[in-house]
Design an enzyme around this catalytic site. Structure first.
Site, PDB file in Angstrom:
ATOM      1  N   GLY A   1      -6.088  -3.319  -3.295  1.00 17.30           N
ATOM      2  CA  GLY A   1      -5.413  -4.142  -2.294  1.00 17.30           C
ATOM      3  C   GLY A   1      -6.349  -4.499  -1.144  1.00 17.30           C
TER       4      GLY A   1
ATOM      5  N   GLY B   1      -8.192  -7.104  -1.100  1.00 18.90           N
ATOM      6  CA  GLY B   1      -8.340  -8.551  -1.000  1.00 18.90           C
ATOM      7  C   GLY B   1      -9.472  -9.121  -1.834  1.00 18.90           C
TER       8      GLY B   1
ATOM      9  CG  ASP C   1      -5.870 -12.481   1.979  1.00 21.18           C
ATOM     10  OD1 ASP C   1      -5.639 -13.618   2.468  1.00 21.18           O
ATOM     11  OD2 ASP C   1      -5.311 -12.075   0.952  1.00 21.18           O
TER      12      ASP C   1
END
Ligand code: MEV
Length: 323
Positions: free
Chosen positions: A108, A110, A155
């Protein structure tokens, strides 16, 4: 230029998760775990991709077919980014792209956004297109939204600008924050969160109580604005308390989970000032902030509760050329 290598950082969302999709602010920091991408012009009129971290090797597509037919999940951000760039500048040159990541795409951090940013940046350099950061951001956001359908783009901004930024969708505000190290403890749940699915689920839930959800997100924005002041002052205790408030918001919209709650409580009970999930929720990572002398205790508690402790440095540099 015929060949170039670039890298971009992964990210950790500190505050504003989910509410950022609805126009509220978020604070994100870039981390020292990077993805690298090498792009090289080739004589054949094909796009070749080797992406070992997503288990796609020797992928090839005719330039005229770019963006068409089925695209494997492991290379779709690269192919759509190339498609959008090539369309914009009417380019037909053959291309070989190779990627390498310092972190797993399941954390997670990105990786998809960082890879998209690397692709566009590398193409700007290869084809001598002088796009500024905001123009690169817009092209990357278009790419990510075409694939995922949802997303705030925080992100992408983090991968481009690096450091720690205060962000409002869709890049309406991208403001660097000057902050010191925060002594964060990061715990990976071992579960990969599917961001698009969770964001869509929240949108569904919101339909039942649209105004209440708006108020909840507004409150998230207020917490982010309070946090902005405290992170700039390095007030760890207040930063932690604001993480706890933020976690309360995320619990209320049902994106936390048993494992996240377990790791968060373990961190708080072993001396962290505060802890919260980071990102979409359900899985991925939690973050905690602790006094320096409690770091080991908190790390051990997070591990004992079933988390994998990750060592990262914040405020990493944004996308850059690698020599
Ligand atoms: C996911 O990392 C963060 C979310 O806020 C989605 C987004 O902002 O794109 C849930």
């Amino acid at each position: 230029m015929d060949k170039v290598t670039v890298s971009a950082p992964g990210k950790l969302l500190l505050y504003g998760d989910h509410a950022v999709v609805y126009g509220q602010p978020a604070i994100v920091t870039a981390i020292d775990q990077r993805v690298r991408l090498t792009a090289k012009k080739i004589p054949s009129s094909e796009l070749l991709i080797d992406a070992p971290d997503t288990n796609v090797l020797k992928y090839n597509k005719k330039i005229d077919e770019l963006g068409k037919n089925e695209i494997p999940k492991g290379v779709n951000f690269i192919e759509i980014a190339v498609t959008n760039f090539y369309k914009k500048y009417h380019i037909k040159t053959g291309l070989h792209i190779q990627t390498k990541s310092q972190f797993k795409s399941t954390f997670g951090f990105g990786s998809s956004s960082a890879i998209t940013v690397c692709t566009i940046k590398a193409l700007c350099l290869l084809f001598n297109k002088k796009l500024n950061n905001k123009e690169i951001f817009d092209l990357c956001l278009k790419t990510v939204l075409e694939i995922q359908g949802v997303g705030s783009g925080f992100d992408i901004a983090s991968a481009i600008y690096g450091g720690t930024i205060y962000y409002i969708y869709p890049g309406k505000i991208i403001k660097p924050l000057h902050i010191q190290d925060l002594n964060l403890i990061i715990g990976y749940t071992g579960i990969k969160a599917d961001t698009a699915t969770i964001v869509k689920r929240v949108a569904e839930q919101k339909k039942t109580f649209p105004k209440l959800y708006d108020d909840v997100f507004l409150l998230s924005g207020k917490i982010v604005n309070a946090a902005k002041k405290e992170v700039e002052k390095s007030d760890f205790e207040k930063i932690g308390k604001l993480m706890n408030l933020s976690q309360g918001i995320l619990e209320s919209i049902e994106v936390s989970s048993k494992i996240l709650t377990k790791l968060i409580l373990a961190a708080r009970e072993s001396g962290a000032f505060g802890a919260k999930l980071s990102g979409a929720g359900v899985g991925d990572c939690m973050i905690a902030i602790a006094p320096k002398e409690k770091t080991k205790l908190v790390e051990m508690a997070v591990k004992k509760a079933g988390g994998q402790v990750m060592k990262v440095k914040i405020n990493a540099e944004g996308v850059k050329i690698e020599i």
